[in-house]
Scaffold this motif. Structure first.
Motif, PDB file in Angstrom:
ATOM      1  N   TRP A   1      -2.440   1.755  -7.445  1.00  0.00           N
ATOM      2  CA  TRP A   1      -1.098   2.259  -7.712  1.00  0.00           C
ATOM      3  C   TRP A   1      -0.234   1.893  -6.510  1.00  0.00           C
ATOM      4  O   TRP A   1      -0.521   2.306  -5.386  1.00  0.00           O
ATOM      5  CB  TRP A   1      -1.117   3.773  -7.929  1.00  0.00           C
ATOM      6  N   TYR A   2       0.810   1.099  -6.743  1.00  0.00           N
ATOM      7  CA  TYR A   2       1.657   0.600  -5.655  1.00  0.00           C
ATOM      8  C   TYR A   2       3.106   0.986  -5.894  1.00  0.00           C
ATOM      9  O   TYR A   2       3.522   1.236  -7.035  1.00  0.00           O
ATOM     10  CB  TYR A   2       1.536  -0.924  -5.546  1.00  0.00           C
ATOM     11  N   THR A   3       3.885   1.033  -4.820  1.00  0.00           N
ATOM     12  CA  THR A   3       5.293   1.384  -4.945  1.00  0.00           C
ATOM     13  C   THR A   3       6.202   0.284  -4.414  1.00  0.00           C
ATOM     14  O   THR A   3       6.131  -0.066  -3.232  1.00  0.00           O
ATOM     15  CB  THR A   3       5.611   2.709  -4.216  1.00  0.00           C
ATOM     16  N   PRO A   4       7.076  -0.252  -5.252  1.00  0.00           N
ATOM     17  CA  PRO A   4       8.053  -1.243  -4.796  1.00  0.00           C
ATOM     18  C   PRO A   4       9.091  -0.643  -3.838  1.00  0.00           C
ATOM     19  O   PRO A   4       9.849  -1.380  -3.203  1.00  0.00           O
ATOM     20  CB  PRO A   4       8.721  -1.708  -6.096  1.00  0.00           C
ATOM     21  N   GLN A   5       9.125   0.689  -3.727  1.00  0.00           N
ATOM     22  CA  GLN A   5      10.061   1.336  -2.805  1.00  0.00           C
ATOM     23  C   GLN A   5       9.695   1.029  -1.350  1.00  0.00           C
ATOM     24  O   GLN A   5      10.525   1.205  -0.464  1.00  0.00           O
ATOM     25  CB  GLN A   5      10.074   2.847  -3.047  1.00  0.00           C
ATOM     26  N   ILE A   6       8.452   0.618  -1.125  1.00  0.00           N
ATOM     27  CA  ILE A   6       8.035   0.149   0.207  1.00  0.00           C
ATOM     28  C   ILE A   6       7.571  -1.292   0.001  1.00  0.00           C
ATOM     29  O   ILE A   6       6.393  -1.564  -0.247  1.00  0.00           O
ATOM     30  CB  ILE A   6       6.899   1.006   0.790  1.00  0.00           C
ATOM     31  N   PRO A   7       8.490  -2.263   0.064  1.00  0.00           N
ATOM     32  CA  PRO A   7       8.203  -3.647  -0.348  1.00  0.00           C
ATOM     33  C   PRO A   7       7.408  -4.461   0.670  1.00  0.00           C
ATOM     34  O   PRO A   7       7.870  -5.473   1.182  1.00  0.00           O
ATOM     35  CB  PRO A   7       9.604  -4.230  -0.567  1.00  0.00           C
ATOM     36  N   VAL A   8       6.188  -3.992   0.962  1.00  0.00           N
ATOM     37  CA  VAL A   8       5.253  -4.781   1.772  1.00  0.00           C
ATOM     38  C   VAL A   8       3.999  -5.003   0.940  1.00  0.00           C
ATOM     39  O   VAL A   8       3.533  -4.091   0.256  1.00  0.00           O
ATOM     40  CB  VAL A   8       4.908  -4.085   3.109  1.00  0.00           C
ATOM     41  N   SER A   9       3.461  -6.200   0.969  1.00  0.00           N
ATOM     42  CA  SER A   9       2.319  -6.544   0.121  1.00  0.00           C
ATOM     43  C   SER A   9       1.014  -6.197   0.818  1.00  0.00           C
ATOM     44  O   SER A   9       0.204  -7.058   1.149  1.00  0.00           O
ATOM     45  CB  SER A   9       2.344  -8.043  -0.214  1.00  0.00           C
ATOM     46  N   ASN A  10       0.798  -4.883   1.045  1.00  0.00           N
ATOM     47  CA  ASN A  10      -0.364  -4.460   1.826  1.00  0.00           C
ATOM     48  C   ASN A  10      -0.952  -3.191   1.245  1.00  0.00           C
ATOM     49  O   ASN A  10      -0.430  -2.637   0.277  1.00  0.00           O
ATOM     50  CB  ASN A  10       0.029  -4.261   3.297  1.00  0.00           C
ATOM     51  N   GLY A  11      -2.047  -2.735   1.843  1.00  0.00           N
ATOM     52  CA  GLY A  11      -2.712  -1.548   1.356  1.00  0.00           C
ATOM     53  C   GLY A  11      -3.952  -1.255   2.152  1.00  0.00           C
ATOM     54  O   GLY A  11      -4.265  -1.941   3.126  1.00  0.00           O
ATOM     55  N   PRO A  12      -4.711  -0.223   1.770  1.00  0.00           N
ATOM     56  CA  PRO A  12      -5.919   0.154   2.504  1.00  0.00           C
ATOM     57  C   PRO A  12      -7.057  -0.838   2.289  1.00  0.00           C
ATOM     58  O   PRO A  12      -7.085  -1.579   1.303  1.00  0.00           O
ATOM     59  CB  PRO A  12      -6.268   1.522   1.898  1.00  0.00           C
ATOM     60  N   GLU A  13      -7.988  -0.833   3.246  1.00  0.00           N
ATOM     61  CA  GLU A  13      -9.175  -1.689   3.188  1.00  0.00           C
ATOM     62  C   GLU A  13      -8.778  -3.146   2.923  1.00  0.00           C
ATOM     63  O   GLU A  13      -7.881  -3.680   3.560  1.00  0.00           O
ATOM     64  CB  GLU A  13     -10.160  -1.159   2.141  1.00  0.00           C
ATOM     65  N   LYS A  14      -9.460  -3.805   1.972  1.00  0.00           N
ATOM     66  CA  LYS A  14      -9.206  -5.223   1.700  1.00  0.00           C
ATOM     67  C   LYS A  14      -8.091  -5.429   0.673  1.00  0.00           C
ATOM     68  O   LYS A  14      -7.800  -6.568   0.310  1.00  0.00           O
ATOM     69  CB  LYS A  14     -10.482  -5.899   1.179  1.00  0.00           C
TER      70      LYS A  14
END
Length: 279
Positions: free
Chosen positions: A193-206
């Protein structure tokens, strides 16, 4: 009036993410369920099971912090004092490490310690093949969108390991045999589940590769949920790749782990057989 506030919000968001030294911090809670029924064939009391679960809690429930900017990130387990007498449990003698991702260079470097030896695991990563969905939900104040993908597991993905069920024949093409009793599925469905409100293409772990920060991951028995986001924190950190340790590829590191685990298994087997022989 509502359109004016919407315009101001979007304008402020653009200003925040356009800053040259933009940085963010996200806190994640990771929880993995564990089926104690796998010990039913052993003579283990309920009290003993509870003691084991208490010892394993540090491994099954963790807090991580992701420091990120527009192109890179550092992901590390939050350091905390252990409760006296509990004693943390580490799988295979591993300690929590630091993971660095650079999404523009598609490179990942993970610093790990394994039985007292430090390693730098370097990987060239490919863009994850996410399937987008129009499904949405709120996580905190953020509107999130659903995406899924199939993740390939390796031999030491302990959170997906299962006890073999000999009553039900398994297709060997769908599992990885870890030992005579334990196996891991070769593939796992991952939901993000991702949010475009924070427009960085990143996340936890890999996990990365979506048009917004990933706030939740569901993978097999593990859920990773973001509980706090701070944009442009007062105290910023240096987001740089770790440098201490022997440089190895993921494949080389897994071979080292496998060899060490086999040595340990033989050592414990020898102790057990020796104890029986002395009776």
């Amino acid at each position: 009036m509502k359109s004016i506030f919407t315009y101001l919000f979007l304008f402020c968001s653009v200003v925040v993410f356009a800053q040259k030294d933009f940085q963010g911090k996200a806190v994640y809670q990771s929880k993995t369920s564990f089926d104690m029924s796998r010990f039913n064939d052993r003579e283990m009391s309920e009290q003993r099971k509870k003691q084991m679960m208490d010892r394993m809690k540090n491994m099954l429930e963790k807090t991580y912090i992701l420091h990120f900017n527009k192109i890179s990130s550092l992901y590390k387990e939050e350091e905390k004092l252990e409760t006296p007498g509990q004693g943390g449990f580490r799988f295979g003698g591993m300690s929590g490490g630091t993971q660095y991702k650079n999404i523009s260079e598609k490179k990942m470097i993970e610093a790990k310690e394994f039985f007292g030896k430090k390693f730098l695991i370097t990987e060239e990563v490919e863009m994850p093949q996410w399937e987008m969905s129009g499904e949405t939900k709120k996580i905190g104040n953020y509107t999130c969108y659903k995406a899924t993908m199939i993740k390939k597991n390796d031999d030491f993905d302990w959170r997906s390991m299962r006890r073999r069920n000999d009553d039900k024949p398994k297709d060997s093409t769908k599992v990885i045999k870890v030992s005579d009793e334990i196996e891991t599925p070769k593939e796992t469905l991952v939901t993000a589940w991702y949010t475009p409100q924070i427009p960085v293409s990143n996340g936890p772990e890999k996990y990365w590769g979506l048009p917004g920060l990933i706030l939740e991951i569901n993978s097999d028995r593990t859920t990773i949920l973001c509980t706090e986001v701070v944009l442009n924190p007062t105290e910023k950190v240096m987001i740089e790749a770790p440098t201490k340790g022997d440089k190895v590829t993921r494949e080389e590191y897994n071979k080292i782990m496998k060899k060490k685990m086999e040595e340990m298994r033989e050592m414990f087997r020898g102790r057990r057989d020796g104890g029986r022989g002395g009776r």
